[in-house]
Structure formats: C-alpha cells, structure tokens
Design a protein around this motif. Structure first.
Motif, mmCIF file in Angstrom:
data_model
loop_
_atom_site.group_PDB
_atom_site.id
_atom_site.type_symbol
_atom_site.label_atom_id
_atom_site.label_comp_id
_atom_site.label_asym_id
_atom_site.label_seq_id
_atom_site.Cartn_x
_atom_site.Cartn_y
_atom_site.Cartn_z
ATOM 1 N N LEU A 157 0.845 -1.211 0.000
ATOM 2 C CA LEU A 157 0.000 0.000 0.000
ATOM 3 C C LEU A 157 0.871 1.249 0.000
ATOM 4 O O LEU A 157 0.580 2.222 -0.712
ATOM 5 C CB LEU A 157 -0.877 0.021 1.259
ATOM 6 C CG LEU A 157 -2.283 -0.548 1.140
ATOM 7 C CD1 LEU A 157 -2.935 -0.605 2.500
ATOM 8 C CD2 LEU A 157 -3.126 0.261 0.169
ATOM 9 N N PHE A 158 1.920 1.224 0.813
ATOM 10 C CA PHE A 158 2.816 2.376 0.902
ATOM 11 C C PHE A 158 3.493 2.646 -0.445
ATOM 12 O O PHE A 158 3.580 3.799 -0.895
ATOM 13 C CB PHE A 158 3.881 2.138 1.990
ATOM 14 C CG PHE A 158 5.005 3.143 1.960
ATOM 15 C CD1 PHE A 158 6.271 2.795 1.504
ATOM 16 C CD2 PHE A 158 4.798 4.454 2.371
ATOM 17 C CE1 PHE A 158 7.299 3.719 1.461
ATOM 18 C CE2 PHE A 158 5.827 5.393 2.332
ATOM 19 C CZ PHE A 158 7.074 5.019 1.867
ATOM 20 N N ASP A 203 0.849 4.070 -2.824
ATOM 21 C CA ASP A 203 0.414 5.408 -2.409
ATOM 22 C C ASP A 203 1.539 6.424 -2.603
ATOM 23 O O ASP A 203 1.312 7.548 -3.053
ATOM 24 C CB ASP A 203 -0.022 5.358 -0.942
ATOM 25 C CG ASP A 203 -0.868 6.550 -0.553
ATOM 26 O OD1 ASP A 203 -0.621 7.138 0.524
ATOM 27 O OD2 ASP A 203 -1.773 6.922 -1.330
ATOM 28 N N HIS A 208 2.600 16.271 3.266
ATOM 29 C CA HIS A 208 2.126 15.843 4.587
ATOM 30 C C HIS A 208 1.595 14.404 4.532
ATOM 31 O O HIS A 208 1.852 13.596 5.428
ATOM 32 C CB HIS A 208 1.026 16.805 5.052
ATOM 33 C CG HIS A 208 0.355 16.391 6.322
ATOM 34 N ND1 HIS A 208 0.930 16.577 7.566
ATOM 35 C CD2 HIS A 208 -0.824 15.774 6.551
ATOM 36 C CE1 HIS A 208 0.127 16.098 8.500
ATOM 37 N NE2 HIS A 208 -0.958 15.613 7.919
ATOM 38 N N SER A 210 2.304 8.611 5.780
ATOM 39 C CA SER A 210 2.353 7.182 5.448
ATOM 40 C C SER A 210 3.766 6.626 5.648
ATOM 41 O O SER A 210 3.935 5.473 6.038
ATOM 42 C CB SER A 210 1.820 6.908 4.046
ATOM 43 O OG SER A 210 2.471 7.697 3.108
ATOM 44 N N SER A 243 4.045 5.844 9.261
ATOM 45 C CA SER A 243 3.258 4.662 9.637
ATOM 46 C C SER A 243 3.942 3.363 9.269
ATOM 47 O O SER A 243 3.731 2.337 9.909
ATOM 48 C CB SER A 243 1.884 4.705 8.969
ATOM 49 O OG SER A 243 1.138 5.786 9.467
ATOM 50 N N ASP A 294 -7.924 9.708 5.694
ATOM 51 C CA ASP A 294 -7.851 9.773 4.233
ATOM 52 C C ASP A 294 -6.653 8.993 3.685
ATOM 53 O O ASP A 294 -6.550 8.781 2.485
ATOM 54 C CB ASP A 294 -7.798 11.241 3.754
ATOM 55 C CG ASP A 294 -6.566 11.968 4.276
ATOM 56 O OD1 ASP A 294 -5.992 12.781 3.535
ATOM 57 O OD2 ASP A 294 -6.175 11.743 5.438
ATOM 58 N N SER A 295 -5.725 8.580 4.554
ATOM 59 C CA SER A 295 -4.544 7.842 4.076
ATOM 60 C C SER A 295 -4.833 6.344 4.066
ATOM 61 O O SER A 295 -5.111 5.758 5.116
ATOM 62 C CB SER A 295 -3.349 8.135 4.994
ATOM 63 O OG SER A 295 -2.345 7.160 4.818
ATOM 64 N N PRO A 296 -4.742 5.698 2.904
ATOM 65 C CA PRO A 296 -5.020 4.260 2.848
ATOM 66 C C PRO A 296 -4.017 3.449 3.668
ATOM 67 O O PRO A 296 -4.373 2.428 4.254
ATOM 68 C CB PRO A 296 -4.899 3.925 1.352
ATOM 69 C CG PRO A 296 -4.192 5.060 0.730
ATOM 70 C CD PRO A 296 -4.390 6.253 1.586
ATOM 71 N N VAL A 297 -2.786 3.932 3.743
ATOM 72 C CA VAL A 297 -1.755 3.224 4.515
ATOM 73 C C VAL A 297 -2.102 3.263 6.005
ATOM 74 O O VAL A 297 -2.108 2.231 6.683
ATOM 75 C CB VAL A 297 -0.358 3.848 4.271
ATOM 76 C CG1 VAL A 297 0.693 3.186 5.160
ATOM 77 C CG2 VAL A 297 0.048 3.716 2.812
ATOM 78 N N ASP A 298 -2.422 4.463 6.480
ATOM 79 C CA ASP A 298 -2.743 4.613 7.900
ATOM 80 C C ASP A 298 -4.005 3.845 8.272
ATOM 81 O O ASP A 298 -4.078 3.245 9.353
ATOM 82 C CB ASP A 298 -2.928 6.097 8.250
ATOM 83 C CG ASP A 298 -1.614 6.861 8.207
ATOM 84 O OD1 ASP A 298 -1.617 8.081 8.420
ATOM 85 O OD2 ASP A 298 -0.576 6.223 7.969
ATOM 86 N N CYS A 344 -5.792 15.889 10.230
ATOM 87 C CA CYS A 344 -5.632 16.573 8.927
ATOM 88 C C CYS A 344 -6.266 15.782 7.816
ATOM 89 O O CYS A 344 -5.718 14.748 7.394
ATOM 90 C CB CYS A 344 -4.139 16.728 8.599
ATOM 91 S SG CYS A 344 -3.390 18.119 9.402
#
Lengths: 158, 223
Positions: free
Chosen positions: A48-49, A52, A79, A84, A87, B17-21, B75
């Motif tokens: 995913l990272f 993305d 940002h 990501s 994370s 909104d972050s798919p990774v998070d 955010c």
C-alpha cells in the motif's frame, strides 16, 4: 531455497535497511504485529505504501510543474507522504518530507524541486528494497507451503 | 457491516484519508494482541463518517449495530478531524460518542483545541500497540472505567510533550471530567421530570379520591 536460508536472507536485508537509516522502530512494530490472524500484515502495508507513495510523488511533480505553484496543496501532499512514511517506518523518506515542508512554507519553488528529486530517489531506493523483501517473503511462504504438502504426502504414504 | 457484533466488542469508526494509515490501524486493532476486542469500520473522509453516523441515528430502530467510538485523523481535506469532532458532539449531545483524534503533528495548541472540544484523547501517530489500551479506556463499552480513571487517563501520554502541555491540559481535563458528569446527569433529566409529574398526578388523584369518599360519607350521613 530452504525456508531457513530465505529467513536469513530476509533478516540480512531488513537489518541492512535499518543500518542504513531507511527504516526505524515503527517497522519493527509492524513486524511484531504479524501473526496467524494477519500473516500478510507487513506485505499488505508495504505494498500500500509503495502504491500510495508513487501516486503522491507523481502528483507532487505535476503540481510543481505549474507556472503558479499552489504551495498549500503541495504541502498537503507532502504531509500525506510524511504520514504514510511514518506509519510504515520509512525513516529516511519521512525526514526528507519534513525538509520538503519547510520549503513549502518558505514558498521556495527551487527548494521544493530539489527536495522532490531527493525524496523521489530515496523513495525508489526504499521501494526496490521493499520489493526484494516481498519477493523473499513470497518465496518463503511458497517454500513453507511446499514443505507442508510434502510432509502431508509422506504421512499419507506411511 | 450489518452483521451482529458480540457484546464487549468495541465498534470503532475509523476516519482517515490515508489508505496506509487506515490499513495499519485496522490491522493493529484486529491483531491477536487485541484478542478480537475491536470491530473496525473504516471510511476515508469526515463527510462519509457524518453520513454513516447520521444514518445510524435515523435507522437506529432497524439497525442494532451502533458505534462505540470514533477514531479520526486530524488533517483531512474538505472537513478536518477537528470539525468532525465538533459535529459528532453536536449530533448526540445527550449520549455523545467518544472521539479520539490522531495526528502526526505533536502540536500543543492542536491537542488543547481537540480536548477542549470534547475529544476523549489525542494520540500522536503512528498508532502503536501501546496506544490500544487508551482506545479501550475511552470507548463507551468501557464508560465506567473511563470515568473512574479519568483524572489519571486524561493526562498526556509519552507521545505528547508533557512539560509544555501538562499544565495546559490539566484544567481542560478537569473540565472534561465535569462535562462528562453533567452530560450524564442531563441524560436523566427527561426521566426525572416524567417521574415528578407522575408522582404529582398520583397525589392529585389520591386527594380527589379522598374528597370524593368524604363527600359520599357526607351524603350517606345526610340521607
């Protein structure tokens, strides 16, 4: 290749990534969470990272090509990439994103372009190592599966 | 999504909104370490979260599944986590859903703003295993524990800069304890009011019966 050899190869790769500062302890946290309920935890998150990150970097390049750069928008994308990266434990990319944001706040197009090149290089370097890691993990999973099937067949035969 | 969820399982609406998070938090909360104590529904925007919660409010009679906690990123484009927090607290003031805000920025002002707006906690990303207990503490499934331990729980964790924000946070944490108590009391006001009316009605009826029975006796005496 035997599962043990693949494990050694994987450990060597990951340790090297830690030693070079590409990864931080957040990646270790993800590794620790990988268990029987989520055997593909790390590979899912890493994939995913990579996807993305690629999307965000392309978007950043597009935004910085515009004659009138919207620095707030650029900052927003940086940002996201910073978030990501944090994370996943991608320390080097995360730290470069922090620098990138400073140039966004200074409204420096040159600074942003230079840092974009840097973050792109670091991201692609990390991505290639992650892809190597995923290949080893897949081969290890296949090897384990093959061994299980052989053992099951041997038990059946005996 | 419409399936039954076991009792004791915290139903979390995750907004990021972050798919990774989103994936990291989903996997973290569904890992063996959490022993199946969380059921996560993930959305990628505050707007979708509002729609989801709004639907649940209206369709509550038909839907048995509710949300025990909202875990939101700060955010986000279009509508931030802070705006979502305020909207959620306004949506159901008598039974507010606990909201925990996450952010990659360790900004004391941002933290204070969220806690003052009613956030149960503020966690600096990335979320880790050690943060899971804080989520448990704040869910409405464990409300008693949350209130009982609130004086201690509300102080910032090691993620937050303690020296700079502890003094700022303490007054707001006390306000939050008071606010949660007053919210609980106000939840019972309608029932209390109805009870008082009922007692008054019974007293009036009793008085009427008493007078009527006296009147009958008088009539009997007179006859």
């Amino acid at each position: 290749m035997a599962a043990a050899a693949l494990t050694n190869q994987l450990n060597a790769l990951v340790n090297n990534m830690f030693a070079m500062g590409l990864l931080d302890d957040q990646f270790q946290q993800l590794q620790m969470l990988q268990d029987s309920t989520a055997p593909d935890f790390v590979s899912e998150v890493v994939t995913l990272f990579c996807d993305d990150g690629e999307r965000i970097i392309c978007e950043l390049a597009r935004q910085l090509e515009k004659p009138n750069v919207d620095f707030d928008r650029v900052d927003s994308y940086v940002h996201q990439l910073k978030g990501s990266s944090a994370s996943v434990g991608a320390q080097k990319v995360k730290n470069t994103c922090i620098q990138f944001r400073e140039f966004c706040q200074q409204r420096s197009r040159d600074g942003c372009l230079k840092t974009l090149d840097l973050v792109r290089t670091e991201f692609y370097d990390l991505r290639s190592k992650f892809q190597a890691m995923l290949q080893i993990m897949n081969r290890k999973a296949e090897s384990t599966e093959k061994k299980k099937n052989c053992d099951a067949e041997a038990e059946g035969a005996s | 999504m419409g399936r039954e969820v076991e009792e004791g399982v915290t139903r979390v609406l995750l907004v990021d909104d972050s798919p990774v998070d989103r994936r990291v938090v989903q996997l973290l909360l569904s890992s063996n370490a959490c022993a199946g104590s969380f059921h996560v529904i993930a959305v990628d925007s505050a707007k979708k979260a509002i729609e989801f919660l709004g639907l649940k409010e209206e369709g509550r009679k038909e839907q048995e599944q509710a949300i025990d906690m909202v875990l939101t990123d700060y955010c986000m484009p279009e509508m931030t986590g802070y705006e979502l927090l305020k909207a959620i607290k306004a949506l159901s003031p008598l039974k507010p859903i606990p909201v925990i805000v996450m952010s990659s920025e360790n900004e004391p002002q941002r933290i204070s703003r969220c806690l003052n707006a009613g956030a149960e906690d503020f966690i600096v990303k990335p979320l880790q295993s050690k943060d899971v207990q804080r989520l448990r503490n704040c869910s409405s499934v464990n409300t008693q524990f949350c209130n009982a331990g609130s004086d201690i729980k509300l102080l910032p964790s090691d993620h937050i800069v303690v020296d700079a924000t502890a003094a700022a946070l303490l007054p707001s944490s006390r306000r939050r304890v008071l606010r949660s108590s007053s919210v609980e009391l106000s939840h019972y006001f309608p029932f209390l009011f109805k009870f008082i009316l009922l007692v008054y009605a019974i007293l009036c009826l009793g008085e009427l019966l008493h007078r009527w029975s006296n009147g009958c006796f008088l009539n009997l005496w007179c006859a």
